[in-house]
Design an enzyme around this catalytic site. Structure first.
Site, PDB file in Angstrom:
ATOM      1  N   LYS A  11      37.200  27.940  31.417  1.00 54.99           N
ATOM      2  CA  LYS A  11      37.426  26.437  30.693  1.00 54.99           C
ATOM      3  C   LYS A  11      36.434  25.295  31.356  1.00 54.99           C
ATOM      4  O   LYS A  11      35.673  25.744  32.193  1.00 54.99           O
ATOM      5  CB  LYS A  11      38.838  26.117  31.196  1.00 54.99           C
ATOM      6  CG  LYS A  11      39.888  26.860  30.677  1.00 54.99           C
ATOM      7  CD  LYS A  11      41.531  26.502  30.714  1.00 54.99           C
ATOM      8  CE  LYS A  11      42.414  27.502  30.148  1.00 54.99           C
ATOM      9  NZ  LYS A  11      43.724  27.053  30.433  1.00 54.99           N
ATOM     10  N   TYR A  51      44.943  27.538  20.082  1.00 51.52           N
ATOM     11  CA  TYR A  51      46.131  27.296  20.701  1.00 51.52           C
ATOM     12  C   TYR A  51      47.384  26.802  19.486  1.00 51.52           C
ATOM     13  O   TYR A  51      48.269  26.043  19.915  1.00 51.52           O
ATOM     14  CB  TYR A  51      45.831  25.885  21.488  1.00 51.52           C
ATOM     15  CG  TYR A  51      45.041  26.210  22.851  1.00 51.52           C
ATOM     16  CD1 TYR A  51      45.990  27.067  23.775  1.00 51.52           C
ATOM     17  CD2 TYR A  51      44.150  25.624  23.261  1.00 51.52           C
ATOM     18  CE1 TYR A  51      45.207  27.439  25.003  1.00 51.52           C
ATOM     19  CE2 TYR A  51      43.479  25.696  24.300  1.00 51.52           C
ATOM     20  CZ  TYR A  51      43.896  26.719  25.215  1.00 51.52           C
ATOM     21  OH  TYR A  51      43.615  27.073  26.570  1.00 51.52           O
ATOM     22  N   ASN A 118      43.080  24.786  35.033  1.00 46.92           N
ATOM     23  CA  ASN A 118      43.251  25.956  35.766  1.00 46.92           C
ATOM     24  C   ASN A 118      42.394  27.044  35.349  1.00 46.92           C
ATOM     25  O   ASN A 118      42.591  28.428  35.401  1.00 46.92           O
ATOM     26  CB  ASN A 118      44.861  26.704  35.307  1.00 46.92           C
ATOM     27  CG  ASN A 118      44.824  26.814  33.834  1.00 46.92           C
ATOM     28  OD1 ASN A 118      44.086  26.620  32.897  1.00 46.92           O
ATOM     29  ND2 ASN A 118      46.169  27.163  33.271  1.00 46.92           N
ATOM     30  N   HIS A 121      41.188  31.070  30.649  1.00 44.19           N
ATOM     31  CA  HIS A 121      42.086  31.499  29.874  1.00 44.19           C
ATOM     32  C   HIS A 121      42.164  33.154  29.451  1.00 44.19           C
ATOM     33  O   HIS A 121      40.922  33.818  29.503  1.00 44.19           O
ATOM     34  CB  HIS A 121      41.854  31.013  28.268  1.00 44.19           C
ATOM     35  CG  HIS A 121      42.726  31.786  27.238  1.00 44.19           C
ATOM     36  ND1 HIS A 121      43.981  31.372  26.982  1.00 44.19           N
ATOM     37  CD2 HIS A 121      42.405  32.523  26.316  1.00 44.19           C
ATOM     38  CE1 HIS A 121      44.485  32.094  25.869  1.00 44.19           C
ATOM     39  NE2 HIS A 121      43.464  32.890  25.580  1.00 44.19           N
ATOM     40  N   GLU A 132      42.243  35.988  18.708  1.00 43.17           N
ATOM     41  CA  GLU A 132      41.386  35.094  19.455  1.00 43.17           C
ATOM     42  C   GLU A 132      39.860  35.682  19.620  1.00 43.17           C
ATOM     43  O   GLU A 132      38.741  34.468  19.397  1.00 43.17           O
ATOM     44  CB  GLU A 132      41.980  34.767  21.035  1.00 43.17           C
ATOM     45  CG  GLU A 132      43.363  34.154  21.009  1.00 43.17           C
ATOM     46  CD  GLU A 132      43.853  34.269  22.455  1.00 43.17           C
ATOM     47  OE1 GLU A 132      43.343  34.909  23.388  1.00 43.17           O
ATOM     48  OE2 GLU A 132      44.972  33.701  22.572  1.00 43.17           O
TER      49      GLU A 132
END
Ligand code: DAT
Ligand code: MG
Length: 138
Positions: A11, A51, A118, A121, A132
């Site tokens: 990310k 998402y 965080n 993913h 995805e």
């Protein structure tokens, strides 16, 4: 057990903090094979698709804004049980309490933002992984 594929994203926080190499090295060291790799600037359309399960949740809009805040690195890793294996390496969603030794536990914490920064993913099922991968590597 047949070989699985998973989508991994580093990310914007991970890319910005120059942790991409360390994160990818941990996944390779675990024994998974890097099949595809690229740095991308996400678009709102990509993220709305990626998402879709979180649309309407309170953290959804901050999450999309965070994911648009800088480039991400997208990878496909392959190997037996790589989906659960990577999620184990990544640690739990909240980086403050993620177990030390995991990517989120070692490199992440709460920065007081509305969304968890965080670092990574990882797909959560074979169906999510194929969906995805189609979004990020079409
Ligand atoms: P994971 O990334 O561990 O699969 P998820 O799919 O439930 O977690 O959520 C996607 C991302 O959304 C997650 O990485 C960080 C953010 N997020 C999830 N729950 C959150 C919450 N309660 N508050 C803030 N951000 C959250
Ligand atoms: Mg998830």
């Amino acid at each position: 057990m047949s070989t699985e594929r998973t989508l991994v994203l580093v990310k914007p926080d991970g890319v910005n903090r120059q942790l991409t190499g360390q994160i990818l090295a941990r996944i390779e060291a675990k024994g998974y094979r890097l099949a595809e790799l690229k740095q991308v600037t996400a678009t709102r359309a990509i993220l709305e698709s990626h998402y879709e399960e979180h649309v309407g949740k309170p953290f959804y809009e901050p999450l999309v804004e965070f994911m648009l805040s800088g480039p991400v690195v997208a990878a496909i890793f392959e190997g037996e049980r790589v989906i659960e294996g990577f999620r184990s390496l990544a640690g739990t969603t909240d980086p403050t309490t993620a177990t030390p030794g995991t990517i989120r536990g070692d490199f992440g914490r709460d920065w007081g933002e509305k969304v968890q920064q965080n670092l990574v993913h990882g797909s959560d099922s074979p169906e999510s992984a194929e969906r995805e991968i189609g979004i990020w590597f079409s």
